[in-house]
Design an enzyme around this catalytic site. Structure first.
Site, PDB file in Angstrom:
ATOM      1  N   SER A   1     -63.261  24.770  45.785  1.00 26.06           N
ATOM      2  CA  SER A   1     -63.882  25.688  44.852  1.00 26.06           C
ATOM      3  C   SER A   1     -63.056  26.292  43.503  1.00 26.06           C
ATOM      4  O   SER A   1     -63.864  27.024  42.766  1.00 26.06           O
ATOM      5  CB  SER A   1     -65.017  26.387  45.359  1.00 26.06           C
TER       6      SER A   1
ATOM      7  N   ASP B   1     -61.127  15.363  43.813  1.00 25.15           N
ATOM      8  CA  ASP B   1     -62.059  14.331  44.150  1.00 25.15           C
ATOM      9  C   ASP B   1     -61.421  13.078  43.412  1.00 25.15           C
ATOM     10  O   ASP B   1     -61.305  11.941  44.201  1.00 25.15           O
ATOM     11  CB  ASP B   1     -63.383  14.863  43.554  1.00 25.15           C
TER      12      ASP B   1
ATOM     13  N   ILE C   1     -52.480  16.563  48.099  1.00 22.73           N
ATOM     14  CA  ILE C   1     -53.312  16.105  49.448  1.00 22.73           C
ATOM     15  C   ILE C   1     -53.360  14.598  49.801  1.00 22.73           C
ATOM     16  O   ILE C   1     -53.491  14.227  50.814  1.00 22.73           O
ATOM     17  CB  ILE C   1     -54.694  16.784  49.281  1.00 22.73           C
TER      18      ILE C   1
ATOM     19  N   ALA D   1     -62.271  23.292  39.003  1.00 20.10           N
ATOM     20  CA  ALA D   1     -63.283  23.179  38.204  1.00 20.10           C
ATOM     21  C   ALA D   1     -64.525  24.141  38.469  1.00 20.10           C
ATOM     22  O   ALA D   1     -65.572  24.504  37.600  1.00 20.10           O
ATOM     23  CB  ALA D   1     -64.033  21.698  38.151  1.00 20.10           C
TER      24      ALA D   1
HETATM   25  P1  ADP Z   1     -63.473  22.421  42.993  1.00 19.73           P
HETATM   26  O1  ADP Z   1     -64.391  21.368  41.873  1.00 19.73           O
HETATM   27  O2  ADP Z   1     -64.253  22.394  44.250  1.00 19.73           O
HETATM   28  O3  ADP Z   1     -63.197  23.684  42.294  1.00 19.73           O
HETATM   29  P2  ADP Z   1     -60.905  21.036  42.146  1.00 19.73           P
HETATM   30  O4  ADP Z   1     -60.483  19.675  42.471  1.00 19.73           O
HETATM   31  O5  ADP Z   1     -61.342  21.267  40.775  1.00 19.73           O
HETATM   32  O6  ADP Z   1     -62.217  21.557  43.017  1.00 19.73           O
HETATM   33  O7  ADP Z   1     -59.718  22.155  42.229  1.00 19.73           O
HETATM   34  C1  ADP Z   1     -59.593  22.654  43.466  1.00 19.73           C
HETATM   35  C2  ADP Z   1     -58.057  22.663  43.890  1.00 19.73           C
HETATM   36  O8  ADP Z   1     -57.215  21.678  44.179  1.00 19.73           O
HETATM   37  C3  ADP Z   1     -57.389  23.520  42.411  1.00 19.73           C
HETATM   38  O9  ADP Z   1     -56.482  24.472  43.017  1.00 19.73           O
HETATM   39  C4  ADP Z   1     -56.471  22.026  41.894  1.00 19.73           C
HETATM   40  O10 ADP Z   1     -55.455  22.463  41.147  1.00 19.73           O
HETATM   41  C5  ADP Z   1     -56.101  21.437  43.377  1.00 19.73           C
HETATM   42  N1  ADP Z   1     -55.752  20.006  43.187  1.00 19.73           N
HETATM   43  C6  ADP Z   1     -56.046  18.988  42.281  1.00 19.73           C
HETATM   44  N2  ADP Z   1     -55.619  17.826  42.620  1.00 19.73           N
HETATM   45  C7  ADP Z   1     -54.962  18.130  43.840  1.00 19.73           C
HETATM   46  C8  ADP Z   1     -54.222  17.103  44.839  1.00 19.73           C
HETATM   47  N3  ADP Z   1     -54.093  15.845  44.412  1.00 19.73           N
HETATM   48  N4  ADP Z   1     -53.759  17.574  45.959  1.00 19.73           N
HETATM   49  C9  ADP Z   1     -53.962  19.141  46.347  1.00 19.73           C
HETATM   50  N5  ADP Z   1     -54.688  20.014  45.405  1.00 19.73           N
HETATM   51  C10 ADP Z   1     -55.043  19.390  44.082  1.00 19.73           C
END
Ligand code: ADP
Length: 181
Positions: free
Chosen positions: A127, A40, A17, A130
């Site tokens: 969501s 994040d 992203i 984590a």
């Molecule tokens: P949350 O805390 O809302 O669950 P996370 O960041 O832990 O959010 O994960 C949400 C989703 O984003 C997961 O499917 C993770 O694999 C994905 N993710 C992690 N890094 C990236 C990135 N750089 N670009 C797109 N998706 C990502």
């Protein structure tokens, strides 16, 4: 893969992203707005310290961001001009309003984008990392929320789901096909 809802182009892709050139990207933030892991962490790393500075200013004004709500900062060094930080729910078994809160996270991000005149936006799978929201259900909610918003609003005219693995992309594709039936 692309779909259309009225004048809005909806794209599903496997990608990072932080690399998206849409006007805004959405961060799956936590309510402290002080950064975390997953999306994040990636956004703050790629975007540089300016984003965190702006998050701290928002915190000083309103004390963080409640679950289901959204706030906006600039994109720092990212290709995207803005970051919309939304807070999805932590999964606690499904009887604590998780579905409504996830729906709100998508809807309020899109409303904020519309208010700012943003024409293109990218979402991660909020969501489902984590915060442990079951992926099939989360994908169904994400797709339905975006579909409903696009059916009722002119902008954004492009909405991307940017998914980090082939598995997650497939789940979103199936959710989209199910929604079209
Ligand atoms: P949350 O805390 O809302 O669950 P996370 O960041 O832990 O959010 O994960 C949400 C989703 O984003 C997961 O499917 C993770 O694999 C994905 N993710 C992690 N890094 C990236 C990135 N750089 N670009 C797109 N998706 C990502």
């Amino acid at each position: 893969m692309e779909f259309w809802v009225n004048n809005t182009r909806i794209l599903l892709k496997r990608d990072d992203i932080t690399k998206q050139d849409t006007e805004a990207i959405v961060n799956a933030a936590n309510s402290s707005l002080l950064g975390g892991g997953g999306v994040d962490g990636a956004i703050h790393r790629a975007g540089g310290p300016k984003i965190l500075e702006e998050c701290k200013q928002i915190r000083a004004r309103q004390g963080g961001c409640p679950t289901g709500e959204a706030v906006i900062t600039t994109g720092g060094n990212l290709p995207a001009r803005y970051v919309i930080h939304t807070v999805g729910p932590v999964w606690h078994g499904g009887r604590h309003g998780e579905a409504d809160l996830l729906r709100n996270a998508y809807k309020n991000s899109l409303l904020l984008a519309k208010e700012k005149g943003i024409r293109s936006i990218s979402f991660p799978s909020i969501s489902t990392g984590a915060y442990r929201f079951p992926i099939e259900q989360a994908a169904g909610i994400a797709v339905a929320s975006v579909q409903e918003f696009a059916a009722q609003n002119i902008i954004p005219t492009e909405i991307r789901f940017v998914l980090f693995s082939d598995e997650v992309l497939l789940v979103y594709r199936l959710a989209w096909e199910k929604a079209l039936q």
